[in-house]
Scaffold this motif. Structure first.
Motif, PDB file in Angstrom:
ATOM      1  N   VAL A  70       0.856  -1.181   0.000  1.00 14.27           N
ATOM      2  CA  VAL A  70       0.000   0.000   0.000  1.00 14.27           C
ATOM      3  C   VAL A  70       0.896   1.236   0.000  1.00 14.27           C
ATOM      4  O   VAL A  70       1.885   1.292   0.730  1.00 14.27           O
ATOM      5  CB  VAL A  70      -0.927   0.015   1.238  1.00 14.27           C
ATOM      6  CG1 VAL A  70      -1.852   1.225   1.210  1.00 14.27           C
ATOM      7  CG2 VAL A  70      -1.744  -1.269   1.319  1.00 14.27           C
ATOM      8  N   ILE A  71       0.535   2.219  -0.830  1.00 21.51           N
ATOM      9  CA  ILE A  71       1.279   3.471  -0.914  1.00 21.51           C
ATOM     10  C   ILE A  71       0.306   4.640  -0.783  1.00 21.51           C
ATOM     11  O   ILE A  71      -0.908   4.468  -0.900  1.00 21.51           O
ATOM     12  CB  ILE A  71       2.061   3.607  -2.242  1.00 21.51           C
ATOM     13  CG1 ILE A  71       1.104   3.664  -3.446  1.00 21.51           C
ATOM     14  CG2 ILE A  71       3.069   2.473  -2.396  1.00 21.51           C
ATOM     15  CD1 ILE A  71       1.772   4.011  -4.774  1.00 21.51           C
ATOM     16  N   ALA A  72       0.853   5.813  -0.547  1.00 18.94           N
ATOM     17  CA  ALA A  72       0.093   7.063  -0.619  1.00 18.94           C
ATOM     18  C   ALA A  72       0.979   8.066  -1.340  1.00 18.94           C
ATOM     19  O   ALA A  72       2.179   8.146  -1.082  1.00 18.94           O
ATOM     20  CB  ALA A  72      -0.276   7.567   0.766  1.00 18.94           C
ATOM     21  N   ILE A  73       0.382   8.815  -2.262  1.00 16.53           N
ATOM     22  CA  ILE A  73       1.112   9.830  -3.027  1.00 16.53           C
ATOM     23  C   ILE A  73       0.609  11.193  -2.571  1.00 16.53           C
ATOM     24  O   ILE A  73      -0.596  11.456  -2.598  1.00 16.53           O
ATOM     25  CB  ILE A  73       0.888   9.646  -4.541  1.00 16.53           C
ATOM     26  CG1 ILE A  73       1.320   8.245  -4.975  1.00 16.53           C
ATOM     27  CG2 ILE A  73       1.634  10.724  -5.320  1.00 16.53           C
ATOM     28  CD1 ILE A  73       0.863   7.853  -6.359  1.00 16.53           C
ATOM     29  N   THR A  74       1.536  12.040  -2.133  1.00 14.56           N
ATOM     30  CA  THR A  74       1.169  13.360  -1.628  1.00 14.56           C
ATOM     31  C   THR A  74       2.068  14.423  -2.260  1.00 14.56           C
ATOM     32  O   THR A  74       2.943  14.102  -3.058  1.00 14.56           O
ATOM     33  CB  THR A  74       1.310  13.401  -0.088  1.00 14.56           C
ATOM     34  OG1 THR A  74       2.685  13.156   0.258  1.00 14.56           O
ATOM     35  CG2 THR A  74       0.418  12.369   0.585  1.00 14.56           C
TER      36      THR A  74
END
Length: 166
Positions: A70-74
């Protein structure tokens, strides 16, 4: 793990608050340029507050996901895609082995995007930080920006736990 296909303009391993307390010895603090974006990415993924992430400056970066997670792009909107499909920013995204994550160029607001990874990036700490200092060639991933064929390790335990949640 994540493999670099194209490092784009510049991709570094950075954390927050960086390497503090060594300026008098000539050691730069380093750390994320947009520390709020990095911190919010870690919050989205339930990472520790100071976990390291990939800081993408300018864009044109391509990464291959080597294992499910799981990743998050900010940060700056660089029109991220996974396997040529647009993906949301500021949200947890399940990724699978073999997925290709691409970034275009920086948008109208900001110059840096962050790829936060559930569990954080697994590089050694140097003077209390995992951040990269380019001019000193220390910290981060071998003290340098990421290049083609580099493989970035992640902390697997939490990476797998969050995968089950999403």
């Amino acid at each position: 793990m994540i493999k670099v296909i194209n490092g784009g303009i510049e991709v570094l391993v950075e954390d927050w608050p960086g390497r503090l307390g060594y300026m008098g010895l000539g050691m730069a603090a380093a750390g994320a340029m947009d520390n709020l974006a990095l911190q919010l990415g870690n919050l989205i993924l339930e990472n520790k507050k100071g976990d390291a992430a990939l800081e993408i400056a300018g864009g044109y970066c391509q990464l291959e996901i080597v294992e499910d997670g799981v990743i998050a792009i900010t940060g700056s909107d660089m029109s991220p895609t996974i396997n040529e499909s647009v993906v949301p920013m500021w949200k947890a995204i399940a990724v699978k082995a073999g997925d290709i994550l691409k970034f275009s160029h920086f948008g109208q607001a900001g110059f840096r995007a962050y790829v936060c990874i559930a569990g954080g990036i697994d590089v050694p700490e140097y003077l209390g930080s995992k951040s990269t200092c380019l001019f000193g060639s220390y910290g981060g991933f071998e003290g340098r920006k990421l290049a083609k064929d580099d493989v970035i390790k992640v902390n697997k335990k939490m990476f797998q736990e969050l995968l089950v949640k999403n």
